[in-house]
Write an enzyme that holds these catalytic residues in place. Structure first.
Site, mmCIF file in Angstrom:
data_model
loop_
_atom_site.group_PDB
_atom_site.id
_atom_site.type_symbol
_atom_site.label_atom_id
_atom_site.label_comp_id
_atom_site.label_asym_id
_atom_site.label_seq_id
_atom_site.Cartn_x
_atom_site.Cartn_y
_atom_site.Cartn_z
ATOM 1 N N LYS A 180 0.843 -1.199 0.000
ATOM 2 C CA LYS A 180 0.000 0.000 0.000
ATOM 3 C C LYS A 180 0.871 1.240 0.000
ATOM 4 O O LYS A 180 2.060 1.218 0.335
ATOM 5 C CB LYS A 180 -0.928 0.023 1.225
ATOM 6 C CG LYS A 180 -0.221 0.008 2.589
ATOM 7 C CD LYS A 180 0.248 1.345 3.080
ATOM 8 C CE LYS A 180 0.927 1.265 4.452
ATOM 9 N NZ LYS A 180 1.642 2.515 4.828
ATOM 10 N N ASP A 185 -1.898 -1.329 10.778
ATOM 11 C CA ASP A 185 -2.248 -1.383 9.358
ATOM 12 C C ASP A 185 -2.896 -2.696 8.948
ATOM 13 O O ASP A 185 -3.433 -2.792 7.838
ATOM 14 C CB ASP A 185 -0.993 -1.185 8.493
ATOM 15 C CG ASP A 185 -0.443 0.232 8.553
ATOM 16 O OD1 ASP A 185 -1.123 1.107 9.120
ATOM 17 O OD2 ASP A 185 0.662 0.452 8.034
#
Length: 302
Positions: free
Chosen positions: A11, A139
């Site tokens: 990401k 995350d």
């Protein structure tokens, strides 16, 4: 023997706003996550009959394959909550840079939660997985859904957002990593207070509000070369040039592949001078993420 593989996506953070340091020592943030076309691959297979060991092998990076690894911690978390009587063999093929702010370890943990739940046929719900993911790291919950999403709290509270148009990114991986903890220490954020600005940020458009990463100045104070990469990407036409997370990866956003390739070629001299690694990737939608990051069902296996 059941055996399959899943992809664990990287990401970038399209924006990251640090709202303050909480009493528990974590930082309250507001960020926009976006999955990109760079993956690790995890291979899962059943252990030998009667052997409840979960083993992990790794290629592509020098990483510990012991209980400090998030993959094995994910396995432990599942075993604590569900009646698991089987072992597993897990092999990680690593391509996402370590210490680059692209969430590789968190993505591996989320892939392990889904992969082992399928391998062991556990009666897990999405709520179960998200609770386990939040315990593993800030995350990790995002990597259960992929695409574009808003992260609040310490990043573990995830709200899916509509996918934006496909974009192309030039990723710059400097020949050094950065510790998230060290970057936050350098930031020296003030204590968290109730800020009216937070509600304004959260009600902003799907891009997540102002295009900035509050950790950039701290990271650049530790590694001044990061600013040089950002400015170079901007000069080459990037619509946004940012640090991802706490770094050290820097990325530039382009509207089409041709523009990204021109910028990539324009970075040739800087790439040779600094020994940085660079690549071009595109953004990954939530639907594409689901097709490739979810483990297959028995009926889909060969």
């Amino acid at each position: 023997m059941n055996a399959f593989s899943v992809e664990a996506f990287a990401k970038v953070n399209r924006g990251l706003h640090v709202l303050g340091k909480r009493p528990d020592g974590h930082h309250e943030i507001h960020t926009i996550f976006q999955t990109v076309e760079l993956t690790d691959t995890l291979f899962f297979s059943e252990g030998e009959e009667g052997d409840r060991t979960v083993s992990l092998t790794i290629e592509g990076a020098e990483l510990p394959a012991d209980e400090s690894n998030l993959i094995l911690r994910a396995a432990h978390g599942l075993r604590e909550r569900f009646p698991v009587r089987l072992g597993a063999r897990i092999h990680l093929s690593k391509r996402i840079p370590v210490g680059g702010g692209m969430g590789g370890g968190s993505s591996n943990a989320a892939a392990a939660l889904r992969g082992l739940s399928e391998l062991w046929k556990l009666p897990v719900t999405e709520d179960d997985l998200h609770l386990l993911a939040a315990e593993l790291g800030s995350d990790v919950p995002f990597f259960l859904i992929g695409g574009r999403a808003r992260g609040t709290g310490r990043g573990e509270i995830v709200e899916p957002l509509p996918d934006g148009p496909e974009e192309w990114l030039v990723l710059v991986f400097p020949p050094f990593s950065l510790s998230t903890a060290v970057v936050y220490v350098a930031l020296s954020a003030p204590p968290l207070t109730d800020s009216p600005g937070f509600s304004n940020l959260c009600s902003s458009d799907s891009g997540g509000g102002p295009d900035r990463n509050d950790l950039e100045s701290a990271a650049e104070s530790l590694q001044g070369g990061l600013r040089r990469f950002r400015l170079a990407l901007s000069d080459l036409g990037a619509t946004s040039a940012r640090l991802s997370g706490s770094g050290s990866t820097v990325f530039g956003v382009f509207g089409d592949e041709e523009s990204a390739r021109r910028a990539f070629e324009g970075l040739a001299g800087l790439r040779e001078e600094t020994k940085a690694t660079m690549m071009i990737v595109k953004t990954v939608s939530r639907a594409a993420f689901a097709r490739r990051a979810m483990p297959p069902t028995i009926g889909q296996r060969g």
